[in-house]
Design an enzyme around this catalytic site. Structure first.
Site, PDB file in Angstrom:
ATOM      1  N   HIS A 198       0.826  -1.205   0.000  1.00  0.00           N
ATOM      2  CA  HIS A 198       0.000   0.000   0.000  1.00  0.00           C
ATOM      3  C   HIS A 198       0.863   1.259   0.000  1.00  0.00           C
ATOM      4  CE1 HIS A 198      -3.871  -2.082   1.390  1.00  0.00           C
ATOM      5  NE2 HIS A 198      -4.025  -1.626   0.170  1.00  0.00           N
ATOM      6  N   GLU A 440      -9.089 -13.934 -24.006  1.00  0.00           N
ATOM      7  CA  GLU A 440      -7.802 -14.286 -23.405  1.00  0.00           C
ATOM      8  C   GLU A 440      -7.585 -15.793 -23.360  1.00  0.00           C
ATOM      9  OE1 GLU A 440      -7.656 -12.564 -19.449  1.00  0.00           O
ATOM     10  OE2 GLU A 440      -9.746 -13.029 -19.070  1.00  0.00           O
ATOM     11  N   ASP A 464      -2.975 -13.059 -20.323  1.00  0.00           N
ATOM     12  CA  ASP A 464      -3.410 -14.456 -20.295  1.00  0.00           C
ATOM     13  C   ASP A 464      -3.389 -15.090 -21.676  1.00  0.00           C
ATOM     14  OD1 ASP A 464      -3.893 -15.248 -17.631  1.00  0.00           O
ATOM     15  OD2 ASP A 464      -5.564 -13.842 -17.544  1.00  0.00           O
ATOM     16  N   CYS A 511      -6.541  -4.678 -23.421  1.00  0.00           N
ATOM     17  CA  CYS A 511      -6.251  -4.143 -22.087  1.00  0.00           C
ATOM     18  C   CYS A 511      -5.123  -4.893 -21.387  1.00  0.00           C
ATOM     19  CB  CYS A 511      -7.508  -4.115 -21.225  1.00  0.00           C
ATOM     20  SG  CYS A 511      -8.185  -5.749 -20.936  1.00  0.00           S
TER      21      CYS A 511
HETATM   22  C1  PEP Z   1      -4.928  -9.991 -19.231  1.00  0.00           C
HETATM   23  O1  PEP Z   1      -5.002 -11.204 -18.997  1.00  0.00           O
HETATM   24  O2  PEP Z   1      -4.255  -9.510 -20.172  1.00  0.00           O
HETATM   25  C2  PEP Z   1      -5.643  -9.028 -18.380  1.00  0.00           C
HETATM   26  C3  PEP Z   1      -5.721  -7.757 -18.699  1.00  0.00           C
HETATM   27  O3  PEP Z   1      -6.206  -9.492 -17.242  1.00  0.00           O
HETATM   28  P1  PEP Z   1      -5.404  -9.842 -15.896  1.00  0.00           P
HETATM   29  O4  PEP Z   1      -3.964  -9.368 -16.088  1.00  0.00           O
HETATM   30  O5  PEP Z   1      -6.128  -9.129 -14.819  1.00  0.00           O
HETATM   31  O6  PEP Z   1      -5.530 -11.324 -15.860  1.00  0.00           O
HETATM   32 MG    MG Z   2      -6.517 -12.022 -17.661  1.00  0.00          MG
END
Ligand code: PEP
Ligand code: MG
Length: 587
Positions: A198, A440, A464, A511
C-alpha cells in the site's frame, strides 16, 4: 556523514515509484521492536491481559488521531487504507490469538504478540499472489504499533523532517506516507516493501520517487548522508562521487525533460497523422490511481479490475458496498467511460468467503467467470452494483476468461435477471449498457466470429492470451524468455480477433500489458485496434508514437511482419522500422 566504507556504493532494490531524487538522508526509526519473551506467574495473568488490551486501545487511538490529521491536510481521498488498518485493529483474530498465547503459554504480552505477528506473516508469505502476500505487512504494521505501546517507544512522526530530504526507514506505513510533506520529502527508501504494498501504491499516487525492498540499507546510512535514487530502475548510490553524482543529475534532468515533453501531449488527441483515432485509456485497480489517469490524459478506464475490493478481508463485499465504490469511480471519471470487469479471482488469488478448493493447475482451474457462474449468489450482487453505477455515468461491463458461447449466454441471462430485479425495485440503471468479453483464451480466438454476434465489444487480455496460447506460465521466472508477445501465433491470434470484431461491426480493444508498450503500438494500430487500455503512466509514450505513425504505414508493416516465422525476426524488423520510419527511439 556515514562511514566512508559505503561511499559511492550502488544498491539495487525495487523501483516502486518512478523519478530521480538527490538529497540528504533523513533516517527515521521504523525498525521492528526487539522483544524479550518472559514467562509470567499465574497471578500476573489478568494484569498482563489488561496491559495488552490497553496497549491495543492506545495504538488504535494513535492511528485514529493520525487519520484525523491526514483528513485535515489531504482530505478523504486516501483514507481507506488507514481504515483497513483500523479494521485489522478491530479484527478479533490478532487480539484473540495474542491473548490466547498469553493465557496458554503464560507469555508476556510482547512475546505473545511478536509470535502472533510472525505466524500471520508466514501464512501470508506462502501465498503466490504478490498483492495478497503484501497484505501480511499490513498486519505487521498494526502489530508493531501495539508493540511500541507495550514497550513505551513512541514513533517519531515523519512530519518533523527539515529541509529537502530523502526519507529512509526500515518500513513506512501508509499513515507515514500520507503525512509526508511533498515539498520536504522528495524521495523514499525502505528496507522492506514490494511494488504492490500500500505504501508503494501511495508513493506512486503522490508521485514521490521511491525505492523499496533494499533489505539492509538503513544499517548503511545515517541522517545527513547524500543519496541519489532512481525510482524507475530501483537503484541508489550512497554519497556518490562527482561522476556518479553527475550521472544521476543528468538522469534526473532527462527524466524531468521527458516528463515535461510527454505532459504536453496530455490534451492532444490520440490520432495518427492520417487521421485515425485510437482511444487510449487507463487500467484501474485502486481509487488512488484516478488522479494519475487524469494527469496522463486518459480517455477513460478500459479495464477496471474489481477484484481488489474482495481481497484482504474475511467477508465478501455486498451489493451496497460494491456500489459505493463503483459509484465513486464512475462519478469521478464522468463524463469519461468506465469499463468494469466482473470478478477475476480463483487459482492463486485467494478470496475468503468464496470456498476456493486447492487445485493442481490453478491457471486452468476454477477462475474468473467460471467461479462467478458457479456462485450466482455472489455474482448477482456484483452485476446489480455495476448496473446501479451505470445510472451515474458512461459504464460498460465485461466478463473475464470467456471460453465459449455457453458462458456468455449464461452471463447475459444473469445480467437480465439482475436488471429485472432492479427494475422491480425501482432502481435506475442504463438499459442500453454495452456488454463485452475479455478475449484471453485460445478457444475464444478461434470462435471470435461466433462470439462477436453475442456482444458489443471485445477486449483482448494479452497477459493471459499469451500464457494460454504459448503454454507459458506468466508467473514463472524460468520461462520469461519464452513469453513472446511478438510470437507469430500471437500476432495471428490478434488479427483473427480484430477482423472478427470488425466484420460484426463491434469494437476491438486491448487491455493487457502489450497495449502499454510503445514498441508494439505500430503493430496494434496496423492490426486495427480501436482502443488500447494500459497503465496510465504509459499513455503519453504510446500517444507520442501514435501521433507520428500513419495508419496506412502501420498496416503495410503488419502485412510484412505476418510473413516472418519467429518472434526474433519480427522484433528486429519492428525495432528498425520504429527508429527509421516513425523517427522515434525505443527506450
Ligand atoms: C490480461 O489477462 O491480459 C488481463 C488484462 O487481465 P489480468 O492481467 O487481470 O488477468
Ligand atoms: Mg486475464
Amino acid at each position: 556523514m556515514g562511514s566512508a566504507k559505503n561511499d559511492n556504493l550502488t544498491c539495487t532494490g525495487i523501483g516502486a515509484s518512478p523519478g530521480v531524487a538527490i538529497a540528504p538522508v533523513w533516517l527515521t526509526d521504523r525498525s521492528r521492536m526487539v522483544v524479550e519473551e518472559e514467562l509470567l506467574e499465574l497471578t500476573a495473568l489478568p494484569g498482563e491481559l489488561a496491559r495488552f488490551a490497553a496497549a491495543r486501545a492506545a495504538a488504535r487511538d494513535e492511528l485514529v488521531a493520525c487519520r484525523t490529521q491526514i483528513a485535515a491536510v489531504r482530505g478523504e481521498e486516501h483514507l481507506y487504507i488507514i481504515d483497513s488498518h483500523l479494521m485489522i485493529f478491530d479484527d478479533p483474530l490478532l487480539s484473540a490469538e495474542t491473548a490466547g498465547l498469553i493465557q496458554s503459554e503464560l507469555l508476556n504480552a510482547e512475546g505473545a504478540l511478536r509470535r502472533t505477528i510472525r505466524k500471520f506473516k508466514e501464512y501470508f508469505a506462502a501465498i503466490d499472489d504478490e498483492y495478497l502476500r503484501e497484505r501480511g505487512s499490513d498486519i505487521e504494521i498494526v502489530g508493531e504499533r501495539i508493540l511500541r505501546q507495550l514497550l513505551g517507544r513512541q514513533q517519531e512522526p515523519v512530519s518533523v523532517v527539515d529541509g529537502k530530504v530523502i526519507l529512509v526507514a526500515h518500513d513506512l506505513s501508509p499513515a507515514d506516507i500520507l503525512q509526508i510533506d511533498k515539498d520536504k520529502v522528495i524521495g523514499i527508501v525502505t528496507d522492506l516493501g514490494g511494488k504492490t504494498s500500500h505504501s508503494a501504491i501511495l508513493a506512486r499516487a503522490l508521485e514521490i520517487p521511491a525505492v523499496v525492498g533494499l533489505e539492509k540499507v538503513t544499517g548503511m546510512l545515517q541522517t545527513g548522508d547524500l543519496l541519489a535514487i532512481d525510482g524507475t530502475t530501483g537503484t541508489l548510490v550512497i554519497n556518490p562521487d562527482p561522476e556518479a553524482f553527475q550521472d544521476y543529475l543528468d538522469h534526473k534532468h532527462h527524466y524531468e525533460y521527458l516528463d515535461r515533453e510527454l505532459a504536453k501531449l496530455k490534451d492532444l488527441p490520440a490520432v495518427t497523422p492520417d487521421g485515425f483515432r485510437v482511444s487510449l485509456k487507463g487500467n484501474l485497480e485502486f481509487q488512488e490511481e484516478i488522479p494519475s489517469l487524469f494527469g496522463h490524459g486518459s480517455e477513460g478506464v478500459g479495464l477496471y479490475r474489481t477484484e481488489m475490493l474482495y481481497f484482504n478481508r474475511d467477508t465478501l463485499p455486498d451489493e451496497d458496498e460494491q456500489f459505493a465504490v463503483y459509484a465513486d469511480v464512475v462519478r469521478r471519471l464522468s463524463p469519461l467511460p468506465v469499463t468494469i470487469r466482473t470478478l477475476d479471482v480463483g487459482g492463486d488469488k485467494f478470496v475468503a468467503g468464496l470456498n476456493l478448493a486447492d487445485e493442481l493447475n490453478p491457471a486452468l482451474g476454477l477462475r474468473a467467470i467460471r467461479l462467478s457462474l458457479r456462485n450466482p449468489e455472489t455474482f448477482l450482487p456484483q452485476l446489480k452494483a455495476i448496473l446501479r453505477a451505470s445510472a451515474l455515468g458512461d459504464v460498460r461491463i465485461f466478463f473475464p476468461m470467456i471460453s465459449g458461447i455457453g458462458e456468455i449466454r449464461q452471463c447475459k441471462r444473469l445480467l437480465a435477471q439482475a436488471m429485472a430485479e432492479l427494475r422491480a425495485a425501482g432502481q435506475p440503471f442504463d438499459e442500453q449498457i454495452k456488454v463485452g468479453i475479455m478475449i484471453e483464451i485460445p478457444s475464444a480466438v478461434l470462435i471470435a466470429d461466433l462470439l462477436a454476434k453475442e456482444v458489443d465489444f471485445f477486449s483482448v487480455g494479452t497477459n493471459d492470451l499469451i500464457q494460454y496460447a504459448l503454454a507459458i506460465d506468466r508467473t514463472n521466472e524460468h520461462l520469461a524468455h519464452l513469453y513472446e508477445p511478438l510470437h507469430p501465433a500471437v500476432l495471428r491470434a490478434l488479427k483473427i480477433v480484430v477482423d472478427a470484431a470488425h466484420a460484426a461491426g463491434i469494437e476491438a480493444c486491448m487491455c493487457g500489458e502489450m497495449a502499454g508498450d510503445q514498441l508494439f503500438l505500430p503493430v496494434l494500430l496496423g492490426l486495427g485496434f480501436d482502443e488500447l487500455s494500459m497503465n496510465a503512466i504509459s499513455i503519453p509514450r504510446v500517444k507520442s508514437i501514435l501521433r507520428r505513425c500513419p495508419k496506412a504505414e502501420a498496416e503495410k508493416l503488419v502485412a510484412t511482419l505476418l510473413t516472418y516465422s519467429t518472434a526474433q525476426e519480427i522484433e528486429a524488423h519492428l525495432k528498425g522500422e520504429i527508429t527509421s520510419r516513425f523517427s522515434a527511439s525505443v527506450d
